[in-house]
Design an enzyme around this catalytic site. Sequence first.
Site, PDB file in Angstrom:
ATOM      1  N   GLU A 247       0.934  -1.263  -0.127  1.00 14.80           N
ATOM      2  CA  GLU A 247      -0.128  -0.294   0.126  1.00 14.80           C
ATOM      3  C   GLU A 247       0.574   1.010   0.209  1.00 14.80           C
ATOM      4  O   GLU A 247       1.206   1.588   0.851  1.00 14.80           O
ATOM      5  CB  GLU A 247      -0.966  -0.030   1.242  1.00 14.80           C
ATOM      6  N   GLU A 461      -6.129  -4.587   1.285  1.00 16.06           N
ATOM      7  CA  GLU A 461      -7.239  -4.723   2.506  1.00 16.06           C
ATOM      8  C   GLU A 461      -8.250  -4.786   3.332  1.00 16.06           C
ATOM      9  O   GLU A 461      -8.791  -4.003   2.171  1.00 16.06           O
ATOM     10  CB  GLU A 461      -5.591  -3.810   3.382  1.00 16.06           C
TER      11      GLU A 461
END
Length: 493
Positions: A247, A461
């Site tokens: 990320e 996520e």
Amino acid sequence: MQLLNYIAGQWVPSRSGRTFRNLNPADTRDCVGEFPLSSAEDVALAVEAAAEAYRSWRLVPAPQRGEIVRRAGQLLRERKEELARAMVREMGKPLVEARGDVQEAIDTADYAASEGRRLFGYTTPSELPNKVNLSFRMPVGVCGIITAWNFPIAVPSWKIFPALVSGNTVVWKPSEDAPLCANLLAQILQEAGLPPGVFNVVHGDAEAGEALVRHPGVRLIAFTGSTAVGRRIATLCGELNKKCSLEMGGKNPLIVLPDADLDLALQGVLWGAFGTSGQRCTATSRLLLHRDIAEHFLERLCAATQQLRVGNGLEEGVNVGPIINARQLERIEHYVELGRRQGARLLVGGHRLTEGEYAHGYFFAPTIFADVTPEMTIFREEIFGPVLSVTLVDSLEHAIALANDSDYGLSSSIYTRDIVAAFRAIRDLEAGITYVNAPTIGAEAHMPFGGVKATGNGHREGGWTVFDIFTEWKTVYIDYSGRLQRAQIDVEQ
Ligand code: UN1
């Protein structure tokens, strides 16, 4: 205060005895603590502990693993205020936001715990008689987790709780700018009843991070942080054939069309751009404003920005806290300087705050640049600070083209009352997340979170999708025909 690593259920210093100091960014005279500056040796001890613990943890029924995470969520609830205050002291965000950060971890614990009773696999028919096909989610093994400081409880929990419920064991290298929160989370997991070695914390800088990525006992790396570091991790994981979920940065656009509720849009821009001092990967960093409403909107936006109260996040009424450290403060200054030099028009802010209550901290005035063009560095690069770039647009199509003119693709937003425009934006914005009539920040724990292009590497996520990161599929065929059946060959055509 001397703080330690958490390895195999024990609190231990680094083998070398080296340490680093963590300072309060609102007042650097306040040292939050001294933490171990770990090396590859410390990482190896933690990975060994995690590998040993994995042998039994993977066999604990998932609903029981979930129960421990549920207890951790309960302890987070009980200690929410204490954690939030520790967070403000160590990384500066205003107290209400810090409480939100802890709440996001509580929500994640609830969701992950309940997933212990699902972790659904598929059963499907076989192409052959007297045979069944099944699939199960299996744990991956020892997971290395490396996180940033801006969401010191929430973002680690997005990774750690699902990883544990899935049957993995964890070695976490938290950011050196938020190590106290990491230790508090470790205490909570310990108290929740996690067996020794299932979860380990190794403090340090890039040296420890790199050792974790390289360690042959680590099967997966889950990372949140800068694109530069993420690329390095991806390269290493590619060479070493490890699973890796990344990320990284964002350069999130917010579009305001003339038909929008402009009061609402104004609030959204303020919160999206200057919440957490713009130090979110989801921060609103580009405002794409329709020309027809620009003048009045910008006037009001500048006035409202000047009203924002910058200060110590523990003080009542503070909207914008400090910048995390001196390096980041210099980086922001550098971008502001580039903005000026490349011809953007500074509307408000653009400077450090150094007098009076700001004398001992890292403060930067909320900043807005107008006349920003796509060629300018401040349009393209992630600043990670309270700096908003404004570019005028002539139409929805123009706005979407500019929004997509970016290496990144995390969050995006459009303010409009026109349902057609909203659905076009949802379809055409190249981003993992699109908000309609809400700013680019504010993701909820039970929804997929992640981005496209240079923001990520295809993982999400949050919610149910995080379990695709932390599990591997096991496919099972059971043949009860009592004879050799050859797939594709013995099938009647
Ligand atoms: C991040 O900045 O890394 O959507 C995460 C949001 C928060 C999470 C941000 N819930 O802004």
